[in-house]
Design a protein around this motif. Structure first.
Motif, PDB file in Angstrom:
ATOM      1  N   ASN A  20       0.842  -1.194   0.000  1.00  0.00           N
ATOM      2  CA  ASN A  20       0.000   0.000   0.000  1.00  0.00           C
ATOM      3  C   ASN A  20       0.878   1.245   0.000  1.00  0.00           C
ATOM      4  N   VAL A  21       0.253   2.409  -0.150  1.00  0.00           N
ATOM      5  CA  VAL A  21       1.028   3.648  -0.270  1.00  0.00           C
ATOM      6  C   VAL A  21       1.821   3.966   0.995  1.00  0.00           C
ATOM      7  N   GLN A  22       1.267   3.578   2.141  1.00  0.00           N
ATOM      8  CA  GLN A  22       1.982   3.840   3.388  1.00  0.00           C
ATOM      9  C   GLN A  22       3.290   3.054   3.451  1.00  0.00           C
ATOM     10  N   GLU A  23       3.241   1.803   3.032  1.00  0.00           N
ATOM     11  CA  GLU A  23       4.452   0.976   3.045  1.00  0.00           C
ATOM     12  C   GLU A  23       5.494   1.515   2.068  1.00  0.00           C
ATOM     13  N   VAL A  24       5.043   1.936   0.891  1.00  0.00           N
ATOM     14  CA  VAL A  24       5.967   2.466  -0.112  1.00  0.00           C
ATOM     15  C   VAL A  24       6.572   3.782   0.366  1.00  0.00           C
ATOM     16  N   GLU A  25       5.768   4.641   0.943  1.00  0.00           N
ATOM     17  CA  GLU A  25       6.295   5.910   1.456  1.00  0.00           C
ATOM     18  C   GLU A  25       7.352   5.673   2.533  1.00  0.00           C
ATOM     19  N   LYS A  26       7.051   4.784   3.452  1.00  0.00           N
ATOM     20  CA  LYS A  26       7.995   4.468   4.525  1.00  0.00           C
ATOM     21  C   LYS A  26       9.306   3.933   3.969  1.00  0.00           C
ATOM     22  N   LYS A  27       9.197   3.083   2.932  1.00  0.00           N
ATOM     23  CA  LYS A  27      10.393   2.503   2.325  1.00  0.00           C
ATOM     24  C   LYS A  27      11.197   3.565   1.575  1.00  0.00           C
ATOM     25  N   LEU A  28      10.499   4.434   0.855  1.00  0.00           N
ATOM     26  CA  LEU A  28      11.184   5.495   0.110  1.00  0.00           C
ATOM     27  C   LEU A  28      11.931   6.442   1.045  1.00  0.00           C
ATOM     28  N   ILE A  29      11.285   6.817   2.129  1.00  0.00           N
ATOM     29  CA  ILE A  29      11.930   7.697   3.105  1.00  0.00           C
ATOM     30  C   ILE A  29      13.212   7.057   3.640  1.00  0.00           C
ATOM     31  N   LYS A  30      13.188   5.747   3.747  1.00  0.00           N
ATOM     32  CA  LYS A  30      14.338   5.018   4.287  1.00  0.00           C
ATOM     33  C   LYS A  30      15.469   4.884   3.270  1.00  0.00           C
ATOM     34  N   VAL A  31      15.134   4.609   2.013  1.00  0.00           N
ATOM     35  CA  VAL A  31      16.181   4.253   1.042  1.00  0.00           C
ATOM     36  C   VAL A  31      16.636   5.407   0.143  1.00  0.00           C
ATOM     37  N   VAL A  32      15.861   6.471   0.053  1.00  0.00           N
ATOM     38  CA  VAL A  32      16.254   7.595  -0.811  1.00  0.00           C
ATOM     39  C   VAL A  32      17.230   8.496  -0.058  1.00  0.00           C
ATOM     40  N   PRO A  33      18.420   8.697  -0.593  1.00  0.00           N
ATOM     41  CA  PRO A  33      19.393   9.589   0.047  1.00  0.00           C
ATOM     42  C   PRO A  33      18.831  11.001   0.210  1.00  0.00           C
ATOM     43  N   SER A  34      19.250  11.685   1.243  1.00  0.00           N
ATOM     44  CA  SER A  34      18.716  13.001   1.575  1.00  0.00           C
ATOM     45  C   SER A  34      18.794  13.994   0.416  1.00  0.00           C
ATOM     46  N   ILE A  35      19.846  13.945  -0.365  1.00  0.00           N
ATOM     47  CA  ILE A  35      20.037  14.917  -1.446  1.00  0.00           C
ATOM     48  C   ILE A  35      19.000  14.775  -2.560  1.00  0.00           C
ATOM     49  N   PHE A  36      18.318  13.634  -2.604  1.00  0.00           N
ATOM     50  CA  PHE A  36      17.319  13.399  -3.654  1.00  0.00           C
ATOM     51  C   PHE A  36      15.883  13.508  -3.144  1.00  0.00           C
ATOM     52  N   LYS A  37      15.686  13.621  -1.842  1.00  0.00           N
ATOM     53  CA  LYS A  37      14.346  13.524  -1.267  1.00  0.00           C
ATOM     54  C   LYS A  37      13.382  14.616  -1.747  1.00  0.00           C
ATOM     55  N   LEU A  38      13.884  15.806  -1.986  1.00  0.00           N
ATOM     56  CA  LEU A  38      13.003  16.888  -2.420  1.00  0.00           C
ATOM     57  C   LEU A  38      12.402  16.638  -3.800  1.00  0.00           C
ATOM     58  N   SER A  39      13.104  15.903  -4.634  1.00  0.00           N
ATOM     59  CA  SER A  39      12.700  15.766  -6.036  1.00  0.00           C
ATOM     60  C   SER A  39      12.157  14.400  -6.430  1.00  0.00           C
ATOM     61  N   VAL A  40      12.392  13.377  -5.627  1.00  0.00           N
ATOM     62  CA  VAL A  40      12.053  12.011  -6.055  1.00  0.00           C
ATOM     63  C   VAL A  40      10.570  11.849  -6.365  1.00  0.00           C
TER      64      VAL A  40
END
Length: 208
Positions: A155-175
């Motif tokens: 579900n979207v909650q699981e994907v969001e949680k995973k993205l927050i964990k695996v996306v490096p900080s420098i890319f978070k604003l744009s991913v």
């Protein structure tokens, strides 16, 4: 998918779209808020067509309240769920005017207290208006994340949680914007265009 491959994918998007932006057309924080509320289960193109006319008449909380729910429905009736959206926008406009001095709140708790504003909408507002490193997961982001094996979840909650964990900080604003663009125009729901995909060699989609 390992972190090295994820980093390469995000780096490619960074080079391709160094300054990604929402396709919603707005000229104020309040206009963006209304546009995002209207975009639920609708397309940006349809929302832009509606708001082009609406914002000429009413683009502030005061003007929306003067327009009234019946008047608002006239302008947004071509959008899905327009009845509930009209009600939510009227109540949200009232709260912004009376509780937040006419300003769109800049924190999640206050944003999600507004009618019609859920977690996804709050994430978009925080990201675009206030440069917060939130990641909104809509249907495009959910599909691209799962299909490529970048960040999987039921579900979207699981994907969001995973993205927050695996996306490096420098890319978070744009991913969020990158994945939306990719999902809209390349990695679509029905016709996947792997032949022109920027990340084809890195993607782990088994059926490509």
């Amino acid at each position: 998918m390992n972190k090295e491959k994820r980093y390469k994918i995000l780096s490619l998007f960074q080079m391709k779209y160094p300054n990604p932006a929402t396709e919603l057309i707005f000229s104020s924080s309040f206009e963006l808020l209304l546009s995002v509320i209207l975009s639920a289960q609708s397309t940006d193109a349809i929302v832009n067509k509606v708001t082009k006319k609406l914002f000429q008449i009413a683009n502030t909380p005061e003007k929306i309240l003067l327009l009234g729910e019946k008047g608002l429905k006239y302008y947004i009736k071509s959008i899905g769920l327009y009845n509930i959206k009209s009600s939510n926008i009227i109540h949200t406009s009232f709260l912004i005017l009376t509780k937040y001095n006419g300003y769109v709140p800049n924190n999640r708790i206050e944003l999600e207290s507004l009618p019609g504003v859920g977690r996804k909408t709050a994430n978009i507002i925080l990201n675009i208006l206030f440069n917060k490193k939130t990641i909104a997961v809509d249907t495009h982001v959910f599909r691209v994340s799962n299909r490529t094996n970048f960040a999987t979840g039921k579900n979207v909650q699981e994907v969001e949680k995973k993205l927050i964990k695996v996306v490096p900080s420098i890319f978070k604003l744009s991913v969020h914007s990158w994945f939306i663009l990719h999902g809209k125009y390349i990695c679509t729901a029905r016709k996947i265009q792997c032949n022109i995909c920027l990340i084809f060699e890195l993607c782990e989609f088994k059926k490509k």
